[in-house]
Design an enzyme around this catalytic site. Sequence first.
Site, PDB file in Angstrom:
ATOM      1  N   GLY A 294      28.922  25.825  21.362  1.00 16.41           N
ATOM      2  CA  GLY A 294      29.177  24.621  20.559  1.00 16.41           C
ATOM      3  C   GLY A 294      28.434  23.418  21.143  1.00 16.41           C
ATOM      4  O   GLY A 294      28.392  23.247  22.356  1.00 16.41           O
TER       5      GLY A 294
ATOM      6  N   ARG B 240      40.540  24.600  20.525  1.00 13.79           N
ATOM      7  CA  ARG B 240      41.127  25.894  20.119  1.00 13.79           C
ATOM      8  C   ARG B 240      41.969  26.487  21.232  1.00 13.79           C
ATOM      9  O   ARG B 240      43.000  27.079  21.011  1.00 13.79           O
ATOM     10  CB  ARG B 240      39.993  26.849  19.724  1.00 13.79           C
TER      11      ARG B 240
ATOM     12  N   ASP C 144      37.078  22.108  29.158  1.00 12.67           N
ATOM     13  CA  ASP C 144      37.928  23.220  29.612  1.00 12.67           C
ATOM     14  C   ASP C 144      37.190  24.195  30.538  1.00 12.67           C
ATOM     15  O   ASP C 144      37.492  25.376  30.557  1.00 12.67           O
ATOM     16  CB  ASP C 144      38.488  23.972  28.385  1.00 12.67           C
TER      17      ASP C 144
ATOM     18  N   ASP D  94      31.520  28.220  29.399  1.00 11.78           N
ATOM     19  CA  ASP D  94      31.732  29.442  30.195  1.00 11.78           C
ATOM     20  C   ASP D  94      30.938  30.638  29.674  1.00 11.78           C
ATOM     21  O   ASP D  94      30.376  31.409  30.443  1.00 11.78           O
ATOM     22  CB  ASP D  94      33.219  29.823  30.131  1.00 11.78           C
TER      23      ASP D  94
ATOM     24  N   ARG E 216      25.391  30.976  19.049  1.00  8.69           N
ATOM     25  CA  ARG E 216      26.106  31.961  19.863  1.00  8.69           C
ATOM     26  C   ARG E 216      25.430  33.291  19.563  1.00  8.69           C
ATOM     27  O   ARG E 216      25.179  33.592  18.404  1.00  8.69           O
ATOM     28  CB  ARG E 216      27.589  31.994  19.478  1.00  8.69           C
TER      29      ARG E 216
ATOM     30  N   THR F 164      30.807  20.667  26.960  1.00  7.77           N
ATOM     31  CA  THR F 164      31.684  21.005  25.841  1.00  7.77           C
ATOM     32  C   THR F 164      32.677  19.867  25.643  1.00  7.77           C
ATOM     33  O   THR F 164      33.172  19.305  26.634  1.00  7.77           O
ATOM     34  CB  THR F 164      32.456  22.326  26.044  1.00  7.77           C
TER      35      THR F 164
ATOM     36  N   ASP G  71      35.558  20.156  24.811  1.00  4.81           N
ATOM     37  CA  ASP G  71      36.914  20.612  25.154  1.00  4.81           C
ATOM     38  C   ASP G  71      37.299  20.313  26.606  1.00  4.81           C
ATOM     39  O   ASP G  71      38.477  20.382  26.957  1.00  4.81           O
ATOM     40  CB  ASP G  71      37.042  22.119  24.918  1.00  4.81           C
TER      41      ASP G  71
HETATM   42  O1  F6P Z   1      33.105  23.049  21.181  1.00  2.28           O
HETATM   43  C1  F6P Z   1      34.367  23.689  21.318  1.00  2.28           C
HETATM   44  C2  F6P Z   1      35.062  23.651  20.026  1.00  2.28           C
HETATM   45  O2  F6P Z   1      34.992  22.318  19.692  1.00  2.28           O
HETATM   46  C3  F6P Z   1      36.494  24.120  19.909  1.00  2.28           C
HETATM   47  O3  F6P Z   1      37.452  23.185  20.250  1.00  2.28           O
HETATM   48  C4  F6P Z   1      36.547  24.517  18.470  1.00  2.28           C
HETATM   49  O4  F6P Z   1      37.582  25.362  18.198  1.00  2.28           O
HETATM   50  C5  F6P Z   1      35.234  25.158  18.298  1.00  2.28           C
HETATM   51  O5  F6P Z   1      34.347  24.419  19.103  1.00  2.28           O
HETATM   52  C6  F6P Z   1      34.738  25.287  16.909  1.00  2.28           C
HETATM   53  O6  F6P Z   1      33.370  25.528  16.937  1.00  2.28           O
HETATM   54  P1  F6P Z   1      32.546  26.221  15.772  1.00  2.28           P
HETATM   55  O7  F6P Z   1      33.050  25.697  14.475  1.00  2.28           O
HETATM   56  O8  F6P Z   1      31.142  25.814  16.079  1.00  2.28           O
HETATM   57  O9  F6P Z   1      32.773  27.687  15.900  1.00  2.28           O
END
Ligand code: F6P
Length: 336
Positions: free
Chosen positions: A15, A181, A139, A107, A76, A135, A137
Amino acid sequence: MENQIQRIGVLTSGGDAPGMNAAVRAVVRTALDCRVECVGIRRGWNGLINSDFVPLDTTSVSHIIDKGGTILYTARSEEFMTEAGRDKALATCRLLGLDGIVAIGGDGTFRGALALSRQAADRGYRLQVVGIPATIDNDIGCSHYTIGFDTACNTAVECIDKLRDTMQSHERCSVVEVMGRHAGHLALYVGLGVGATAVLIPEREVDFQRDIVEKIRQARLAGTTHYMVVVAEGAGSAADIGRRIHEELGLDPRVTVLGHIQRGGSPSARDRETASRMGYEAVMALVSGKGNRVIGTQDGRIVDLDMEEALQMKKPFPMDRYQILEALTLSGSHRL
Ligand code: F6P
């Protein structure tokens, strides 16, 4: 030690996060300063599999420090998780003559980098990798801070401030879903920043009575006529929570899902500064012969850690902030 590195690749993966471009810029400019060539790998690890790359010079990264998103695109990659996929990636690395790769992401990005470096070693090819945590997040276990978190917090706070104006006028309840998430850092920091009535996070099991009904009741006792509930997406859906609030409290909440708006926008000063320092240190690690490292922060200092150890590290969730939130938001109720 004499610099053995002649050419490195840089990529962004997973992301996106505001500040990734600032990190790319820092990597390219530091490499050039050390007389190391730099190649941009596009679309994450897929770029290595598909030979999708672009040479980068100092002007390629001009005027990007203030831009959200990533000029290298991101993705990804399922194929990269396979040995065959990584062999294709290694063929591109050899073709380009890469000695090292700086991988900017989370990660999953670092796990991919480590697997590639190990597979390269098995094939008799020395490829050093360095990870930079980015990120929204926040995290990543090994780093107190990840690039993009501050900007995402500011974006969410700005949006919620606007919502509050109208919620206050109509004396309404607002339920706002923020990203996260698997992690509630964003929800908690944002909740503190907006003075939320309640914050739901995946790190703490949600008890509707305790976490919502009781909080709204206390806020009401303290004299509030509008309520702001912030929900991390991993703690539940704002729509469901809004429905339950309606059923159990008779309020008529308005639900807002902030979504990907939190991932965009011009990076904050903190994100640009952190990205610049991390990008610099990533290249310096490679140039000084270090590989399989993650650049992180600990108490504001930049550190570089062994990538395998970094991937095992767990970040304690800052529950003290949850207590502060409760004390600050609901303090008025004790007076009644
Ligand atoms: O970048 C992390 C994040 O923001 C999460 O909190 C979220 O669930 C996810 O990306 C969603 O990403 P995508 O819509 O790109 O799969």
